[in-house]
Motif scaffolding. Sequence first.
Motif, PDB file in Angstrom:
ATOM      1  N   VAL A 152      66.047  -3.939  59.571  1.00 46.77           N
ATOM      2  CA  VAL A 152      65.582  -3.369  58.304  1.00 46.77           C
ATOM      3  C   VAL A 152      66.617  -3.581  57.199  1.00 46.77           C
ATOM      4  O   VAL A 152      66.281  -3.884  56.057  1.00 46.77           O
ATOM      5  N   ALA A 153      67.903  -3.449  57.551  1.00 50.53           N
ATOM      6  CA  ALA A 153      68.958  -3.692  56.569  1.00 50.53           C
ATOM      7  C   ALA A 153      68.944  -5.143  56.103  1.00 50.53           C
ATOM      8  O   ALA A 153      69.122  -5.428  54.912  1.00 50.53           O
ATOM      9  N   LEU A 154      68.701  -6.074  57.011  1.00 49.90           N
ATOM     10  CA  LEU A 154      68.651  -7.492  56.647  1.00 49.90           C
ATOM     11  C   LEU A 154      67.486  -7.793  55.705  1.00 49.90           C
ATOM     12  O   LEU A 154      67.563  -8.702  54.872  1.00 49.90           O
ATOM     13  N   LEU A 155      66.413  -7.036  55.827  1.00 50.37           N
ATOM     14  CA  LEU A 155      65.252  -7.243  54.958  1.00 50.37           C
ATOM     15  C   LEU A 155      65.564  -6.968  53.492  1.00 50.37           C
ATOM     16  O   LEU A 155      64.836  -7.417  52.608  1.00 50.37           O
ATOM     17  N   GLN A 156      66.614  -6.220  53.231  1.00 55.17           N
ATOM     18  CA  GLN A 156      66.953  -5.869  51.853  1.00 55.17           C
ATOM     19  C   GLN A 156      67.779  -6.943  51.147  1.00 55.17           C
ATOM     20  O   GLN A 156      68.073  -6.814  49.966  1.00 55.17           O
ATOM     21  N   GLN A 157      68.155  -7.979  51.883  1.00 56.10           N
ATOM     22  CA  GLN A 157      68.952  -9.036  51.272  1.00 56.10           C
ATOM     23  C   GLN A 157      68.077  -9.898  50.365  1.00 56.10           C
ATOM     24  O   GLN A 157      66.956 -10.245  50.726  1.00 56.10           O
ATOM     25  N   PRO A 158      68.562 -10.237  49.185  1.00 57.93           N
ATOM     26  CA  PRO A 158      67.799 -11.135  48.311  1.00 57.93           C
ATOM     27  C   PRO A 158      67.878 -12.569  48.818  1.00 57.93           C
ATOM     28  O   PRO A 158      68.693 -12.902  49.677  1.00 57.93           O
ATOM     29  N   GLY A 159      67.016 -13.415  48.272  1.00 56.49           N
ATOM     30  CA  GLY A 159      67.052 -14.828  48.614  1.00 56.49           C
ATOM     31  C   GLY A 159      66.096 -15.167  49.748  1.00 56.49           C
ATOM     32  O   GLY A 159      65.149 -14.452  50.062  1.00 56.49           O
ATOM     33  N   LYS A 160      66.363 -16.303  50.381  1.00 53.54           N
ATOM     34  CA  LYS A 160      65.495 -16.824  51.430  1.00 53.54           C
ATOM     35  C   LYS A 160      65.565 -15.959  52.682  1.00 53.54           C
ATOM     36  O   LYS A 160      66.636 -15.581  53.143  1.00 53.54           O
ATOM     37  N   LEU A 161      64.387 -15.667  53.236  1.00 49.52           N
ATOM     38  CA  LEU A 161      64.289 -14.932  54.490  1.00 49.52           C
ATOM     39  C   LEU A 161      63.454 -15.751  55.469  1.00 49.52           C
ATOM     40  O   LEU A 161      62.302 -16.101  55.174  1.00 49.52           O
ATOM     41  N   GLU A 162      64.032 -16.063  56.614  1.00 49.36           N
ATOM     42  CA  GLU A 162      63.279 -16.692  57.695  1.00 49.36           C
ATOM     43  C   GLU A 162      63.004 -15.611  58.726  1.00 49.36           C
ATOM     44  O   GLU A 162      63.912 -15.142  59.415  1.00 49.36           O
ATOM     45  N   LEU A 163      61.762 -15.201  58.830  1.00 51.49           N
ATOM     46  CA  LEU A 163      61.358 -14.064  59.648  1.00 51.49           C
ATOM     47  C   LEU A 163      60.616 -14.558  60.879  1.00 51.49           C
ATOM     48  O   LEU A 163      59.640 -15.317  60.771  1.00 51.49           O
ATOM     49  N   VAL A 164      61.078 -14.127  62.041  1.00 58.34           N
ATOM     50  CA  VAL A 164      60.406 -14.460  63.290  1.00 58.34           C
ATOM     51  C   VAL A 164      59.623 -13.232  63.747  1.00 58.34           C
ATOM     52  O   VAL A 164      60.202 -12.163  63.991  1.00 58.34           O
ATOM     53  N   PHE A 165      58.306 -13.382  63.836  1.00 61.84           N
ATOM     54  CA  PHE A 165      57.425 -12.305  64.273  1.00 61.84           C
ATOM     55  C   PHE A 165      56.910 -12.596  65.677  1.00 61.84           C
ATOM     56  O   PHE A 165      56.705 -13.749  66.054  1.00 61.84           O
ATOM     57  N   ARG A 166      56.680 -11.528  66.432  1.00 58.73           N
ATOM     58  CA  ARG A 166      56.086 -11.655  67.760  1.00 58.73           C
ATOM     59  C   ARG A 166      54.702 -11.026  67.745  1.00 58.73           C
ATOM     60  O   ARG A 166      54.534  -9.876  67.319  1.00 58.73           O
ATOM     61  N   ARG A 167      53.707 -11.783  68.182  1.00 57.71           N
ATOM     62  CA  ARG A 167      52.358 -11.252  68.332  1.00 57.71           C
ATOM     63  C   ARG A 167      52.278 -10.500  69.655  1.00 57.71           C
ATOM     64  O   ARG A 167      52.589 -11.060  70.707  1.00 57.71           O
ATOM     65  N   PRO A 168      51.875  -9.237  69.662  1.00 58.22           N
ATOM     66  CA  PRO A 168      51.895  -8.458  70.905  1.00 58.22           C
ATOM     67  C   PRO A 168      50.819  -8.906  71.889  1.00 58.22           C
ATOM     68  O   PRO A 168      49.797  -9.482  71.506  1.00 58.22           O
ATOM     69  N   THR A 169      51.088  -8.621  73.140  1.00 59.63           N
ATOM     70  CA  THR A 169      50.110  -8.847  74.201  1.00 59.63           C
ATOM     71  C   THR A 169      49.333  -7.557  74.429  1.00 59.63           C
ATOM     72  O   THR A 169      49.916  -6.477  74.516  1.00 59.63           O
ATOM     73  N   GLU A 170      48.027  -7.678  74.492  1.00 55.82           N
ATOM     74  CA  GLU A 170      47.178  -6.492  74.688  1.00 55.82           C
ATOM     75  C   GLU A 170      46.779  -6.376  76.150  1.00 55.82           C
ATOM     76  O   GLU A 170      46.476  -7.366  76.806  1.00 55.82           O
ATOM     77  N   ARG A 171      46.822  -5.164  76.664  1.00 49.89           N
ATOM     78  CA  ARG A 171      46.334  -4.908  78.018  1.00 49.89           C
ATOM     79  C   ARG A 171      45.557  -3.590  78.014  1.00 49.89           C
ATOM     80  O   ARG A 171      45.795  -2.703  77.192  1.00 49.89           O
ATOM     81  N   THR A 172      44.642  -3.469  78.959  1.00 50.56           N
ATOM     82  CA  THR A 172      43.854  -2.243  79.107  1.00 50.56           C
ATOM     83  C   THR A 172      44.064  -1.687  80.513  1.00 50.56           C
ATOM     84  O   THR A 172      43.998  -2.430  81.495  1.00 50.56           O
ATOM     85  N   VAL A 173      44.353  -0.397  80.592  1.00 48.40           N
ATOM     86  CA  VAL A 173      44.523   0.266  81.884  1.00 48.40           C
ATOM     87  C   VAL A 173      43.525   1.416  81.975  1.00 48.40           C
ATOM     88  O   VAL A 173      43.207   2.055  80.969  1.00 48.40           O
ATOM     89  N   VAL A 174      43.039   1.637  83.163  1.00 49.36           N
ATOM     90  CA  VAL A 174      42.074   2.720  83.404  1.00 49.36           C
ATOM     91  C   VAL A 174      42.687   3.683  84.415  1.00 49.36           C
ATOM     92  O   VAL A 174      43.060   3.279  85.517  1.00 49.36           O
TER      93      VAL A 174
END
Length: 243
Positions: A143-165
């Motif tokens: 979160v602190a890094l997000l406040q830096q001005p200039g170019k931001l290279e952001l790596v996002f992870r798409r979550p894996t969905e599972r269902t449990v009963v």
Amino acid sequence: MLWDGFWCCVQGDDNGNAQLVDVSERPADETDGPPIKTDAVALPMDDTTDRAVDSASEAQLPEASEDDGSDVFIVVVDQDGRGLGLDLDITDEFVPVVTKVGEGTIQAWNRENAAKASDANLVRRWDGLVRINGQRGSTKELVALLQQPGKLELVFRRPTERTVVIPKDRYQSLGMMLETTANAGLLLAEIQDGLLKARYPEVQVNERIIAVNDEHGTSGQLWDLIEDNDTLTLKLLSYARKP
């Protein structure tokens, strides 16, 4: 037992409640009582978002490193003092999670790249932020890094969905310690011996319950559903790295 949780709204300053509860006790709804003090960060934002996308986005979309796993994608923007327009839940100590993409540089990236990127490469709700400008770290550090001005290279992870009963058993607990969030489901803060672990040992700490018996809602509403139903169908999101 109470445990301060954290959430981050990049374009707002509301406080969120967080509470660690065993499944033998019902948490208060997020709107009840005075809010627990949280760590929140508000980043500046204006309406000059048309220039927000870095020129790199006009070229070929960047590729994630093999070290990041197969479930990640990269977004490159030039914040340059403007706002990202993201709401992030920061309850998880290591993975801030997108709860909303509002007007800002990320939404501009999505618009600019919608024609040439699959939906898998556009930022959306529930994506987890795992690296910024090549740096990993705790949620607070990211979160602190997000406040830096200039170019931001952001790596996002798409979550894996599972269902449990899980059918409830009056003689055995569910074995879940749950932490409420502002707007991002219930976090599995701890998994103890019980029905969940016995039936689904692959479920991990820090997965999120986002629906109970096909119903979505606030943390309090999800808790009510867990408490009131004899058989639970839980939809979980996992941010564990894929090979």
